[in-house]
Design an enzyme around this catalytic site. Structure first.
Site, PDB file in Angstrom:
ATOM      1  N   GLU A  97     -23.703  -9.121  21.826  1.00 27.62           N
ATOM      2  CA  GLU A  97     -21.825  -9.382  21.793  1.00 27.62           C
ATOM      3  C   GLU A  97     -21.850  -9.254  23.227  1.00 27.62           C
ATOM      4  O   GLU A  97     -22.445  -8.724  23.895  1.00 27.62           O
ATOM      5  CB  GLU A  97     -21.441  -8.749  21.280  1.00 27.62           C
ATOM      6  CG  GLU A  97     -19.761  -8.469  21.593  1.00 27.62           C
ATOM      7  CD  GLU A  97     -19.487  -9.732  21.095  1.00 27.62           C
ATOM      8  OE1 GLU A  97     -18.991  -9.660  20.325  1.00 27.62           O
ATOM      9  OE2 GLU A  97     -18.400 -10.214  21.990  1.00 27.62           O
ATOM     10  N   GLU A 118       3.703 -16.551  13.542  1.00 27.92           N
ATOM     11  CA  GLU A 118       4.120 -15.332  13.678  1.00 27.92           C
ATOM     12  C   GLU A 118       3.706 -15.039  15.858  1.00 27.92           C
ATOM     13  O   GLU A 118       4.800 -14.547  15.700  1.00 27.92           O
ATOM     14  CB  GLU A 118       1.912 -15.383  13.432  1.00 27.92           C
ATOM     15  CG  GLU A 118       2.021 -14.392  11.913  1.00 27.92           C
ATOM     16  CD  GLU A 118       0.850 -13.778  11.855  1.00 27.92           C
ATOM     17  OE1 GLU A 118      -0.582 -13.319  12.697  1.00 27.92           O
ATOM     18  OE2 GLU A 118       0.422 -13.264  10.362  1.00 27.92           O
ATOM     19  N   HIS A 142      10.023   3.466  -9.585  1.00 28.99           N
ATOM     20  CA  HIS A 142      11.583   2.517  -9.526  1.00 28.99           C
ATOM     21  C   HIS A 142      12.025   3.527  -8.775  1.00 28.99           C
ATOM     22  O   HIS A 142      12.209   4.677  -8.933  1.00 28.99           O
ATOM     23  CB  HIS A 142      12.895   2.555 -11.049  1.00 28.99           C
ATOM     24  CG  HIS A 142      14.203   1.411 -10.368  1.00 28.99           C
ATOM     25  ND1 HIS A 142      14.244   0.664 -10.180  1.00 28.99           N
ATOM     26  CD2 HIS A 142      14.863   2.439 -10.612  1.00 28.99           C
ATOM     27  CE1 HIS A 142      15.248   1.037 -10.409  1.00 28.99           C
ATOM     28  NE2 HIS A 142      16.178   1.373 -10.348  1.00 28.99           N
TER      29      HIS A 142
HETATM   30  P1  NAI Z   1      -3.083 -23.379  11.113  1.00 24.81           P
HETATM   31  O1  NAI Z   1      -4.692 -24.328  10.696  1.00 24.81           O
HETATM   32  O2  NAI Z   1      -2.729 -22.154   9.713  1.00 24.81           O
HETATM   33  O3  NAI Z   1      -2.040 -24.607  11.449  1.00 24.81           O
HETATM   34  C1  NAI Z   1      -2.673 -25.942  12.172  1.00 24.81           C
HETATM   35  C2  NAI Z   1      -1.035 -26.516  12.122  1.00 24.81           C
HETATM   36  O4  NAI Z   1      -0.981 -27.052  13.129  1.00 24.81           O
HETATM   37  C3  NAI Z   1      -1.383 -26.650  11.503  1.00 24.81           C
HETATM   38  O5  NAI Z   1      -0.246 -26.733  10.262  1.00 24.81           O
HETATM   39  C4  NAI Z   1      -1.582 -28.226  11.227  1.00 24.81           C
HETATM   40  O6  NAI Z   1      -0.509 -28.692  10.737  1.00 24.81           O
HETATM   41  C5  NAI Z   1      -1.114 -28.743  12.786  1.00 24.81           C
HETATM   42  N1  NAI Z   1      -1.245 -29.482  14.006  1.00 24.81           N
HETATM   43  C6  NAI Z   1      -2.693 -29.569  13.731  1.00 24.81           C
HETATM   44  N2  NAI Z   1      -3.234 -30.870  14.792  1.00 24.81           N
HETATM   45  C7  NAI Z   1      -0.916 -30.984  14.927  1.00 24.81           C
HETATM   46  C8  NAI Z   1      -0.898 -31.713  16.469  1.00 24.81           C
HETATM   47  N3  NAI Z   1      -1.472 -32.450  17.086  1.00 24.81           N
HETATM   48  N4  NAI Z   1       0.292 -31.498  16.378  1.00 24.81           N
HETATM   49  C9  NAI Z   1       1.201 -30.769  15.400  1.00 24.81           C
HETATM   50  N5  NAI Z   1       0.719 -30.015  14.654  1.00 24.81           N
HETATM   51  C10 NAI Z   1      -0.375 -30.082  14.418  1.00 24.81           C
HETATM   52  O7  NAI Z   1      -3.712 -23.227  12.621  1.00 24.81           O
HETATM   53  P2  NAI Z   1      -3.814 -21.820  13.641  1.00 24.81           P
HETATM   54  O8  NAI Z   1      -2.186 -20.831  13.183  1.00 24.81           O
HETATM   55  O9  NAI Z   1      -4.070 -22.074  15.092  1.00 24.81           O
HETATM   56  O10 NAI Z   1      -5.061 -20.275  12.593  1.00 24.81           O
HETATM   57  C11 NAI Z   1      -6.350 -20.881  12.899  1.00 24.81           C
HETATM   58  C12 NAI Z   1      -6.509 -20.058  12.378  1.00 24.81           C
HETATM   59  O11 NAI Z   1      -6.108 -19.009  12.354  1.00 24.81           O
HETATM   60  C13 NAI Z   1      -6.319 -20.115  10.270  1.00 24.81           C
HETATM   61  O12 NAI Z   1      -7.632 -20.293   9.748  1.00 24.81           O
HETATM   62  C14 NAI Z   1      -5.697 -19.078  10.077  1.00 24.81           C
HETATM   63  O13 NAI Z   1      -5.499 -18.801   9.228  1.00 24.81           O
HETATM   64  C15 NAI Z   1      -6.440 -17.300  10.989  1.00 24.81           C
HETATM   65  N6  NAI Z   1      -5.295 -16.509  11.300  1.00 24.81           N
HETATM   66  C16 NAI Z   1      -5.016 -16.091  10.217  1.00 24.81           C
HETATM   67  C17 NAI Z   1      -4.164 -15.247  10.765  1.00 24.81           C
HETATM   68  C18 NAI Z   1      -3.626 -14.237   9.598  1.00 24.81           C
HETATM   69  O14 NAI Z   1      -4.468 -14.061   8.601  1.00 24.81           O
HETATM   70  N7  NAI Z   1      -2.497 -13.679   9.214  1.00 24.81           N
HETATM   71  C19 NAI Z   1      -3.428 -14.873  11.658  1.00 24.81           C
HETATM   72  C20 NAI Z   1      -3.607 -15.796  12.780  1.00 24.81           C
HETATM   73  C21 NAI Z   1      -4.998 -16.647  12.130  1.00 24.81           C
END
Ligand code: NAI
Length: 468
Positions: free
Chosen positions: A35, A189, A447
């Site tokens: 790491e 978030e 419930h």
């Molecule tokens: P995401 O893939 O969830 O969302 C990115 C968003 O940005 C999409 O809605 C897309 O359409 C939009 N986008 C892309 N290019 C753009 C542009 N040039 N202008 C405007 N909008 C644009 O990606 P995010 O939120 O960055 O998260 C990354 C990864 O991390 C995801 O796969 C997510 O599942 C994971 N993650 C999961 C969490 C959880 O399980 N609670 C918390 C944080 C991240």
């Protein structure tokens, strides 16, 4: 050159890597893990899931104290924000958990090799990996190097005004106007955190909806409740550039429907447009490991890369970028290496968005199933009429269950509502066992609980819900 030949050398101490290392050790293997970071736990524990959840929890308390307690007859005056204390608590949570992984490594006698790992020879029976100038030997190598925020070419990160999710956990002042590029999980978030703490938050999203991949009815409801909370949205809008104006960034964007250009003046810009796999410096391609166009390491059904004896899991391979998916894969690899039937059921991996209300889903969406032509029946039930939700005064949202029209097997469950992230566990377990909506409908739910909405949604699949 170190003398030991490890049974397994894992690269990367995120959830995928460290869970694989622990499980392999439990199964009797001699394990090392390389790491490059100062602590174990990877993105999730250090700069992802855990610190963001700590801030989401704290900021929700602040919001509740300011805006919701009086309705419960609890009067508090002069509610103030101590952001420094909030950030300190978040850091303490992270320290406890990363320290916890270090403890587990000692307990399981896993050697932590500190530094950047590079595979120098992957072809032979014994693989060679260089970590900070020392060569280590291992019979099997597992790549679990994770992902990093992707960037926009015209809006480079400066770590202060234009930031990724990592720095958005560290603002020492509440932004005046936070512009979030990307209405996905991270954007909503972290946007929620700073909105609750008093920032104006505008989300610029490329598509005409939020959280692509999630059920569209849920996305519509989420936008509605976040709008009610004060978050602003510019959907179907393309960010085209930015100029710096002193302490402010002028974000330039275009409405994709009308072609109208607009600008947003922000003191902080969070870029949350997705993440990309990390393979840089790993020596993967030189070692003959195939990487696809998306930058992901290609693997077979047993997580083996194109090179025999080298495996990969987590964000660096296909599938959702979720810590628990990576962890399941890591454990599966360890079990496969031990001759067991390690397996991940990709049909039943839950996903949660920790906004308030939370969003959670498992299985297929209605849109996906309709596109495939799968005959389905759908049951939905709102939290609005649930006794527990009413008692909590948290009645936004609904549960939606999608079952196969003929077999009644549950194919997808989508929830937006209070504690959706906890409620989804029941759905994931039932889907793992191939449950039908009838199975759920016949299961006694205590419930008054929020889980009764799940049962009512199952009853609603056959239009026999009781309370609506
Ligand atoms: P995401 O893939 O969830 O969302 C990115 C968003 O940005 C999409 O809605 C897309 O359409 C939009 N986008 C892309 N290019 C753009 C542009 N040039 N202008 C405007 N909008 C644009 O990606 P995010 O939120 O960055 O998260 C990354 C990864 O991390 C995801 O796969 C997510 O599942 C994971 N993650 C999961 C969490 C959880 O399980 N609670 C918390 C944080 C991240």
């Amino acid at each position: 050159m170190a003398d030991t030949v490890y049974d397994l050398l894992v690269i990367g101490a995120g959830t995928g890597g460290y869970e694989a290392a622990i499980r392999a050790s439990q199964l009797g293997m001699k394990v090392a893990l390389a790491e490059k970071g100062k602590t174990l736990g990877g993105t999730c524990l250090n700069v992802g899931c855990i610190p963001s959840k700590a801030l989401l929890e704290s900021s929700e308390h602040y919001h509740v104290a300011k805006h919701k307690l009086s309705k419960h007859g609890v009067l508090v005056s002069d509610v103030k924000l101590d952001l420094a204390a909030m950030l300190k608590r978040k850091d303490a949570v992270v320290r406890q958990l990363t320290g916890g992984v270090e403890f587990l490594f000692k307990k399981n006698k896993i050697d932590w090799l500190k530094g950047l790992a590079k595979i120098t020879d992957a072809q032979g029976e014994v693989k060679k990996v260089d970590v900070a100038g020392t060569t280590y030997s291992a019979k099997k190598v597992l790549i679990a190097t994770g992902s990093e925020p992707s960037s926009l070419p015209f809006l480079p990160y400066d770590g202060k005004k234009v930031v990724s999710s990592t720095e958005a956990l560290e603002f020492t002042e509440v932004p005046k106007h936070l512009v979030v590029i990307g209405g996905g999980v991270i954007g909503l978030e972290l946007g929620s955190v700073w909105l609750r703490l008093g920032a104006k938050v505008t989300v610029v999203e490329f598509l005409d909806r939020l959280v692509p991949g999630m059920d569209s009815a849920i996305a519509t409801e989420l936008q509605k409740v976040l709008t009610k909370q004060g978050m602003e949205f510019r959907l179907f809008s393309k960010c085209t550039g930015a100029t710096q104006k002193g302490d402010w960034t002028l974000v330039e964007a275009e409405d994709r429907k009308t072609g109208t250009k607009f600008t947003l003046e922000a003191d902080r810009v969070l870029i949350a447009t997705g993440r990309r796999p990390v393979t840089k410096g790993l020596g993967a391609e030189e070692a003959g490991i195939k990487i696809n166009k998306a930058g992901q390491i290609e693997i077979d059904d047993h997580f083996q890369t194109s090179v025999k004896g080298v495996y990969a899991v987590g964000d660096v391979v296909r599938g959702p970028m979720l810590a628990h998916k990576a962890g399941e894969e890591g454990v599966a690899v360890a079990e496969i290496l031990a001759g067991q039937a390690g397996h991940v059921n990709y049909e039943a991996i839950p996903g949660v968005i920790y906004t308030w209300p939370e969003v959670a889903s498992v299985g297929a969406t209605e849109d996906e199933l309709k596109e495939k032509g799968t005959p389905i029946k759908v049951g939905s039930f709102p939290f609005q009429v649930n006794g527990r939700a009413k008692a909590m005064d948290e009645t936004d949202g609904f549960v939606k269950i999608i079952a196969h029209q003929k077999t009644d097997r549950v194919l997808g469950v989508h929830i937006i509502g209070p504690r959706a992230g906890d409620l989804i566990a029941e759905a994931a377990a039932l889907m793992e066992f191939g449950a039908s909506s009838e199975d759920i409908a016949r299961t006694t739910h205590a419930h008054p609980t929020l889980a009764e909405v799940f049962k009512e949604a199952a009853l609603a699949v056959d239009k026999r819900q009781i309370h609506l």
